[in-house]
Design an enzyme around this catalytic site. Structure first.
Site, PDB file in Angstrom:
ATOM      1  N   HIS A  51      27.166  74.571  54.167  1.00 35.76           N
ATOM      2  CA  HIS A  51      27.969  73.704  55.162  1.00 35.76           C
ATOM      3  C   HIS A  51      27.717  73.540  57.209  1.00 35.76           C
ATOM      4  CE1 HIS A  51      30.519  75.214  51.692  1.00 35.76           C
ATOM      5  NE2 HIS A  51      30.251  76.341  51.142  1.00 35.76           N
ATOM      6  N   ARG A  77      36.840  66.562  69.818  1.00 37.90           N
ATOM      7  CA  ARG A  77      36.361  66.419  70.556  1.00 37.90           C
ATOM      8  C   ARG A  77      34.717  66.078  70.185  1.00 37.90           C
ATOM      9  NH1 ARG A  77      33.041  69.906  67.621  1.00 37.90           N
ATOM     10  NH2 ARG A  77      33.733  70.877  65.411  1.00 37.90           N
TER      11      ARG A  77
END
Length: 206
Positions: free
Chosen positions: A13, A75
């Site tokens: 992941h 971000r």
């Protein structure tokens, strides 16, 4: 928007290989993805750098490919560097200027002025379990089309293996947007990975 990235290649992941732009993406699929991302941001009155992530089901070169919304990362992401190389826009600098009160128009960043200029690939170099603790040899690749954003490692350095395993990011680019240009960037990446010397600490180049 600054177009799209393809972050399909992952390990546990975590993204490992990132491409900008996505290779062989159908223009209609790109337009649908970008329209959704921009609409979401505008409806939220979003300001600053961010990434809207989607999961595409089907082939990227198909007009029938479906996709679902995953999340917004409000971000600058690790993989922002590959988009910087693909578009020529310094995302970190732009975000700081916007936070300081400048507008996109002030910076000359209208949508009509933002273009993809080249194929860029990014490989995340990480430590792996096993082997030693001290770098017997550390050498980064360099040259035209090669960018290394790393943590400042050096030969005989002892990295802390208790926290983030990221060593750095290797970005390779080739001007142009054709398949041949992508192949040049891909081959440059393979050569650069061979030239990235990390001895003494297990890593994902080994």
């Amino acid at each position: 928007h600054l177009y799209e990235r393809d972050c399909t290649v992952q390990h546990r992941h975590q993204k490992v290989i990132e491409l900008a732009p996505a290779r062989n993406i159908h223009p209609q699929l790109r337009e649908r993805l970008l329209d959704c991302a921009v609409t979401l941001a505008m409806n939220c009155n979003y300001k600053g750098a961010g990434t809207v992530e989607f999961l595409v089901r089907g082939d990227l070169d198909s007009t029938d490919a479906d996709f679902v919304f995953m999340e917004v990362n409000p971000r600058v992401q690790v993989e922002h560097t590959v988009t910087e190389e693909a578009t020529g826009i310094d995302i970190v600098q732009t975000q700081l200027l916007i936070a300081g009160g400048r507008s996109l128009e002030d910076l000359g960043l209208t949508q009509d002025s933002i273009h993809l200029r080249q194929h860029s690939l990014q490989a995340r170099i990480t430590m792996m379990p096993g082997k030693g603790e001290i770098l017997d040899l550390y050498e980064e690749p360099a040259g035209d089309g090669v960018r290394c954003d790393t943590a400042g490692w050096y030969t005989n350095f002892k990295p802390n293996q208790m926290y983030d395993p990221l060593v750095g990011k290797l970005i390779c680019s080739s001007p142009g947007l054709t398949f041949a240009d992508f192949e040049k960037a891909r081959k440059l990446m393979l050569r650069s990975l061979k030239g990235f010397k990390i001895n003494g600490v297990a890593n994902n180049i080994d």
